[in-house]
Write a protein that holds these residues in place. Structure first.
Motif, PDB file in Angstrom:
ATOM      1  N   ILE A 106      -4.403  -9.192  56.167  1.00 26.93           N
ATOM      2  CA  ILE A 106      -3.647  -9.873  55.102  1.00 26.93           C
ATOM      3  C   ILE A 106      -4.489  -9.968  53.836  1.00 26.93           C
ATOM      4  CG2 ILE A 106      -2.683 -12.107  54.388  1.00 26.93           C
ATOM      5  CD1 ILE A 106      -1.827 -12.532  57.299  1.00 26.93           C
ATOM      6  N   THR A 107      -5.751 -10.420  53.997  1.00 22.40           N
ATOM      7  CA  THR A 107      -6.609 -10.582  52.835  1.00 22.40           C
ATOM      8  C   THR A 107      -6.838  -9.241  52.142  1.00 22.40           C
ATOM      9  OG1 THR A 107      -7.780 -12.013  54.371  1.00 22.40           O
ATOM     10  CG2 THR A 107      -8.590 -11.952  52.125  1.00 22.40           C
ATOM     11  N   ASN A 108      -7.040  -8.202  52.945  1.00 21.51           N
ATOM     12  CA  ASN A 108      -7.198  -6.866  52.387  1.00 21.51           C
ATOM     13  C   ASN A 108      -5.991  -6.476  51.550  1.00 21.51           C
ATOM     14  OD1 ASN A 108      -9.335  -5.042  52.500  1.00 21.51           O
ATOM     15  ND2 ASN A 108      -9.305  -5.130  54.730  1.00 21.51           N
ATOM     16  N   GLY A 109      -4.808  -6.795  52.061  1.00 17.48           N
ATOM     17  CA  GLY A 109      -3.579  -6.472  51.341  1.00 17.48           C
ATOM     18  C   GLY A 109      -3.514  -7.191  50.005  1.00 17.48           C
ATOM     19  N   ILE A 110      -3.818  -8.493  50.035  1.00 21.00           N
ATOM     20  CA  ILE A 110      -3.753  -9.279  48.793  1.00 21.00           C
ATOM     21  C   ILE A 110      -4.739  -8.739  47.773  1.00 21.00           C
ATOM     22  CG2 ILE A 110      -4.220 -11.562  47.795  1.00 21.00           C
ATOM     23  CD1 ILE A 110      -3.252 -12.740  50.493  1.00 21.00           C
ATOM     24  N   PHE A 111      -5.957  -8.494  48.222  1.00 18.72           N
ATOM     25  CA  PHE A 111      -6.990  -8.007  47.313  1.00 18.72           C
ATOM     26  C   PHE A 111      -6.604  -6.666  46.713  1.00 18.72           C
ATOM     27  CE2 PHE A 111     -10.680 -10.597  49.223  1.00 18.72           C
ATOM     28  CZ  PHE A 111     -10.641 -11.474  48.152  1.00 18.72           C
ATOM     29  N   THR A 112      -6.121  -5.775  47.547  1.00 17.96           N
ATOM     30  CA  THR A 112      -5.857  -4.422  47.082  1.00 17.96           C
ATOM     31  C   THR A 112      -4.651  -4.381  46.137  1.00 17.96           C
ATOM     32  OG1 THR A 112      -6.621  -3.683  49.224  1.00 17.96           O
ATOM     33  CG2 THR A 112      -5.529  -2.054  47.857  1.00 17.96           C
ATOM     34  N   PHE A 113      -3.552  -5.007  46.556  1.00 15.82           N
ATOM     35  CA  PHE A 113      -2.314  -4.831  45.792  1.00 15.82           C
ATOM     36  C   PHE A 113      -2.194  -5.799  44.625  1.00 15.82           C
ATOM     37  CE2 PHE A 113      -1.329  -2.920  49.898  1.00 15.82           C
ATOM     38  CZ  PHE A 113      -0.921  -1.669  49.460  1.00 15.82           C
ATOM     39  N   ASP A 114      -2.515  -7.083  44.867  1.00  8.81           N
ATOM     40  CA  ASP A 114      -2.353  -8.067  43.791  1.00  8.81           C
ATOM     41  C   ASP A 114      -3.520  -8.058  42.832  1.00  8.81           C
ATOM     42  OD1 ASP A 114      -0.032  -8.665  44.893  1.00  8.81           O
ATOM     43  OD2 ASP A 114      -0.560 -10.657  45.656  1.00  8.81           O
ATOM     44  N   ILE A 115      -4.697  -8.353  43.363  1.00  9.15           N
ATOM     45  CA  ILE A 115      -5.855  -8.494  42.488  1.00  9.15           C
ATOM     46  C   ILE A 115      -6.377  -7.131  42.052  1.00  9.15           C
ATOM     47  CG2 ILE A 115      -8.159  -9.537  42.289  1.00  9.15           C
ATOM     48  CD1 ILE A 115      -7.261 -11.456  44.586  1.00  9.15           C
ATOM     49  N   GLY A 116      -6.391  -6.184  42.976  1.00  8.38           N
ATOM     50  CA  GLY A 116      -6.958  -4.879  42.685  1.00  8.38           C
ATOM     51  C   GLY A 116      -6.042  -3.981  41.860  1.00  8.38           C
ATOM     52  N   GLY A 117      -4.773  -4.341  41.719  1.00 10.57           N
ATOM     53  CA  GLY A 117      -3.839  -3.541  40.939  1.00 10.57           C
ATOM     54  C   GLY A 117      -3.703  -2.115  41.442  1.00 10.57           C
ATOM     55  N   PHE A 118      -3.489  -1.971  42.732  1.00  9.70           N
ATOM     56  CA  PHE A 118      -3.423  -0.656  43.373  1.00  9.70           C
ATOM     57  C   PHE A 118      -2.387   0.254  42.721  1.00  9.70           C
ATOM     58  CE2 PHE A 118      -1.566   1.916  46.892  1.00  9.70           C
ATOM     59  CZ  PHE A 118      -2.672   2.700  47.183  1.00  9.70           C
ATOM     60  N   TYR A 119      -1.195  -0.313  42.441  1.00 10.41           N
ATOM     61  CA  TYR A 119      -0.117   0.503  41.846  1.00 10.41           C
ATOM     62  C   TYR A 119      -0.332   0.730  40.361  1.00 10.41           C
ATOM     63  CZ  TYR A 119       2.430  -0.205  46.188  1.00 10.41           C
ATOM     64  OH  TYR A 119       2.790  -0.215  47.496  1.00 10.41           O
ATOM     65  N   LEU A 120      -0.776  -0.360  39.669  1.00 10.96           N
ATOM     66  CA  LEU A 120      -0.905  -0.283  38.219  1.00 10.96           C
ATOM     67  C   LEU A 120      -1.894   0.767  37.771  1.00 10.96           C
ATOM     68  CD1 LEU A 120      -0.867  -4.092  37.330  1.00 10.96           C
ATOM     69  CD2 LEU A 120       0.984  -2.416  37.022  1.00 10.96           C
ATOM     70  N   ARG A 121      -2.938   0.991  38.616  1.00 10.79           N
ATOM     71  CA  ARG A 121      -3.964   1.942  38.212  1.00 10.79           C
ATOM     72  C   ARG A 121      -3.407   3.358  38.135  1.00 10.79           C
ATOM     73  NH1 ARG A 121      -7.644   2.946  41.673  1.00 10.79           N
ATOM     74  NH2 ARG A 121      -9.475   3.294  40.388  1.00 10.79           N
ATOM     75  N   GLY A 122      -2.397   3.600  38.941  1.00  7.96           N
ATOM     76  CA  GLY A 122      -1.774   4.917  38.920  1.00  7.96           C
ATOM     77  C   GLY A 122      -2.680   6.023  39.393  1.00  7.96           C
ATOM     78  N   GLN A 123      -3.675   5.666  40.213  1.00 12.84           N
ATOM     79  CA  GLN A 123      -4.576   6.706  40.704  1.00 12.84           C
ATOM     80  C   GLN A 123      -4.496   6.790  42.212  1.00 12.84           C
ATOM     81  OE1 GLN A 123      -8.605   6.579  39.299  1.00 12.84           O
ATOM     82  NE2 GLN A 123      -7.958   5.913  37.254  1.00 12.84           N
ATOM     83  N   ALA A 124      -4.542   8.006  42.731  1.00  6.20           N
ATOM     84  CA  ALA A 124      -4.435   8.181  44.167  1.00  6.20           C
ATOM     85  C   ALA A 124      -5.821   8.090  44.801  1.00  6.20           C
ATOM     86  CB  ALA A 124      -3.772   9.518  44.500  1.00  6.20           C
ATOM     87  N   ASP A 125      -6.373   6.880  44.819  1.00  9.06           N
ATOM     88  CA  ASP A 125      -7.605   6.662  45.577  1.00  9.06           C
ATOM     89  C   ASP A 125      -7.587   5.241  46.141  1.00  9.06           C
ATOM     90  OD1 ASP A 125      -8.305   4.858  43.627  1.00  9.06           O
ATOM     91  OD2 ASP A 125      -9.677   6.215  42.604  1.00  9.06           O
ATOM     92  N   LEU A 126      -8.621   4.912  46.932  1.00  7.43           N
ATOM     93  CA  LEU A 126      -8.641   3.594  47.569  1.00  7.43           C
ATOM     94  C   LEU A 126      -9.765   2.718  47.015  1.00  7.43           C
ATOM     95  CD1 LEU A 126      -7.787   4.362  51.309  1.00  7.43           C
ATOM     96  CD2 LEU A 126      -6.367   3.268  49.577  1.00  7.43           C
ATOM     97  N   LEU A 127     -10.175   3.005  45.776  1.00 12.04           N
ATOM     98  CA  LEU A 127     -11.273   2.249  45.184  1.00 12.04           C
ATOM     99  C   LEU A 127     -10.993   0.742  45.134  1.00 12.04           C
ATOM    100  CD1 LEU A 127     -13.999   3.275  44.411  1.00 12.04           C
ATOM    101  CD2 LEU A 127     -13.304   3.271  42.001  1.00 12.04           C
ATOM    102  N   PRO A 128      -9.795   0.326  44.719  1.00 12.26           N
ATOM    103  CA  PRO A 128      -9.550  -1.128  44.700  1.00 12.26           C
ATOM    104  C   PRO A 128      -9.638  -1.756  46.091  1.00 12.26           C
ATOM    105  CG  PRO A 128      -7.573   0.077  44.050  1.00 12.26           C
ATOM    106  CD  PRO A 128      -8.650   1.083  44.190  1.00 12.26           C
ATOM    107  N   PHE A 129      -9.263  -0.950  47.097  1.00 14.27           N
ATOM    108  CA  PHE A 129      -9.324  -1.419  48.481  1.00 14.27           C
ATOM    109  C   PHE A 129     -10.774  -1.641  48.917  1.00 14.27           C
ATOM    110  CE2 PHE A 129      -9.666   0.196  52.965  1.00 14.27           C
ATOM    111  CZ  PHE A 129      -9.047  -0.856  53.596  1.00 14.27           C
ATOM    112  N   PHE A 130     -11.605  -0.636  48.701  1.00 14.49           N
ATOM    113  CA  PHE A 130     -12.982  -0.728  49.202  1.00 14.49           C
ATOM    114  C   PHE A 130     -13.863  -1.648  48.364  1.00 14.49           C
ATOM    115  CE2 PHE A 130     -11.862   3.358  51.254  1.00 14.49           C
ATOM    116  CZ  PHE A 130     -12.116   2.958  52.567  1.00 14.49           C
TER     117      PHE A 130
END
Lengths: 244, 310
Positions: free
Chosen positions: A30-54
């Motif tokens: 759950i925390t990973n999801g919140i960090f990646t999608f909300d705080i990390g802006g996974f979609y907004l970055r528009g880049q196909a990588d997992l940098l916000p996740f890691f």
């Protein structure tokens, strides 16, 4: 070596015999999801990588990993089972390593269960899967580093809460050692090699390069040596303090 | 054979075990006695290899516990104080783990585990997690774990502590049955247990041996050894009849009404003399018997200085 396997299985089984493993995995996901999608802006970055996740993993591990590590030895001491364990015909090194590997396997399982995000990024774009695999391994090695510190701190005390606080503090030190905030704070007159040496001891320096896909064996070696050192320290602490 | 040679264990400057030497041979059941804090548990922890000695040595069948710990530990079954075990496992899982780590493989594991379950009567709780078990069952799980590999040396730290009288009796029977050709060392506070199961008793105090012998030998050291207890039907002054007779010491009036204990001044039997006098003087006797000596009395007399005026 057989004893190592037996202890490893008992410990790993122990995590899943109680709700601990399930709670850990669910909260980690759950925390990973919140960090990646909300705080990390996974979609907004528009880049196909997992940098916000890691890039959030060091901070996530900072609190999650000590929670697993804190009971490693503190509980054995508290319930007296350490006396049972260490009078069985096994080596202390087998006990230390077996327990560590079980906890490390648990973090590995939790990490592996984040695979949907890897599927997502592959569905949305065309990421460099080599980089992602390297980052996963790097992240797992970093978790091992946190755990090894936790193993040693847990060996220092009967009280698992104290073990938790000590582990978080020391892990925090190693995380910020490599962070730009701290490195920029060094006054200019300090020679660069001192600053570099300081940064080289930090987690972030090594993890950042791995997660960006720079595969340098020295980064993995750093974590391996780091883990070995702290586990060795654990064994020494247990040997000295088991009587208390 | 366990050989303990000038064993000393210090915590900081405090010597919990102080230059202790003794041997235990096959077939002996050694009762290890002493007040709290006398060093019983510490000695056991050193023998089992949990703590390392500050100086001196422990060898089990020729294997030094510090130099070849694995070989020595393989020979030992140990029940630590309080019978610790992994509470989140079921009895069966825990015993399977112990069997595996004791080197059993494949079918041996379950046959061995079934054997010890039967031996200590754990059948009713095999599927329960250990933390939900009663104290008596937890203790029995601890015992089952200790006898798993049919060890040559069995070291039990207060094996009957917290058990009800039936369970105590059961554990004692178990120890007696196991004892053949083995070395058993048990620590206990319960002195009747020593008379019941032990072939030898060692009393230690402040880390040193203060008495060592068979339970009968130790009882002989008691001032009550050979003493004659008398209970009368009515009040009667015994001491005037007994004064001046060789071998007879003080006459102690007991708390119970008209009860007396006639102490012997040496270790010779005074029963015949006293009974002769009783008949000739026509004492109104209700009860008349010889004391074997009280272990408790010996225990108190050799350890009294550390009791701090209790």
């Amino acid at each position: 070596m057989q004893n190592l396997g037996i202890i490893f299985r008992r410990e790993l089984f122990g995590y899943f015999a109680t709700p601990l493993a399930y709670i850990f995995i669910v909260i980690f996901l759950i925390t990973n999801g919140i960090f990646t999608f909300d705080i990390g802006g996974f979609y907004l970055r528009g880049q196909a990588d997992l940098l916000p996740f890691f890039s959030f993993h060091p901070w996530l591990y900072l609190f999650m990993v000590p929670a697993i590590a804190m009971t490693l030895w503190a509980d054995e001491r508290k319930t007296g089972t350490i006396e049972l364990l260490l009078t069985l015909p096994i080596k202390l090194s087998e006990a230390v390593l077996g327990k560590f590997l079980a906890a490390w396997a648990l973090t590995g399982i939790a990490l592996a269960l984040t695979f949907p995000i890897w599927i997502t990024v592959n569905y949305l774009g065309d990421p460099d899967n080599g980089v992602i695999v390297a980052a996963y391994i790097g992240s797992w090695f970093m978790a091992g580093g946190f755990l090894a510190i936790g193993s040693c701190m847990s060996a220092c005390t009967k009280n698992s809460v104290i073990a938790f606080i000590l582990t978080v503090s020391i892990c925090f030190t190693f995380v910020i050692m490599g962070s730009p905030i701290l490195l920029n704070a060094f006054p200019g007159w300090i020679p660069q090699f001192v600053v570099d040496a300081f940064a080289a001891l930090g987690f972030l320096t090594h993890f950042d390069s791995i997660s960006k896909g720079v595969l340098d064996i020295r980064d993995f070696l750093y974590f391996a040596v780091f883990i070995a050192t702290w586990l060795f320290a654990s064994a020494i602490v247990i040997e000295i303090r088991k009587a208390n | 054979m366990i050989e303990i040679n000038h064993l000393t264990k210090k915590f900081d400057q405090f010597a919990a075990v102080d230059d202790l030497s003794f041997n235990v041979a096959e077939g002996e059941v050694l009762g290890f006695l002493g007040p709290n804090g006398a060093g019983k548990s510490t000695t056991m922890k050193v023998i089992t290899g949990f703590l390392s000695p500050s100086s001196g040595s422990v060898t089990v069948d020729g294997n030094d516990i510090t130099k070849s710990p694995i070989e020595a530990k393989t020979l030992i079954g140990y029940l630590p104080e309080g019978a610790p075990s992994y509470g989140d496992m079921t009895t069966l899982e825990f015993l399977n783990f112990i069997a595996e780590i004791r080197g059993f493989r494949g079918d041996e594991i379950s046959s061995r585990v079934q054997h010890v379950i039967k031996e200590v009567e754990l059948e009713s709780v095999v599927q329960q997690t250990i933390e939900t078990l009663s104290k008596g069952f937890k203790r029995r799980v601890g015992l089952a774990q200790a006898i798993m590999h049919d060890p040559k040396v069995l070291i039990l730290d207060e094996p009957t502590d917290g058990l009800d009288p039936n369970q105590k009796n059961h554990v004692r029977e178990l120890i007696k049955n196991l004892a053949k050709d083995k070395i058993v060392i048990i620590s206990t506070h319960i002195l009747e247990e020593v008379s019941a199961v032990c072939t030898r008793a060692i009393i230690i105090d402040e880390g040193k041996i203060v008495a060592d012998g068979t339970p009968a030998e130790l009882e002989a050291k008691s001032k009550y050894h050979q003493a004659v207890s008398v209970r009368l039907n009515q009040d009667y002054d015994l001491s005037s009849d007994l004064s001046g007779i060789a071998g007879i010491g003080n006459v102690v009036k007991e708390e119970e009404e008209n009860s007396f204990t006639i102490l012997a001044s040496s270790s010779d039997s005074i029963f015949a003399k006293v009974s002769e006098i009783a008949q000739s003087k026509q004492w109104p006797v209700a009860e008349f018997h010889v004391n074997r000596g009280q272990l408790e009395d010996v225990f108190r007399s050799v350890t009294i200085h550390s009791q701090g005026g209790e």
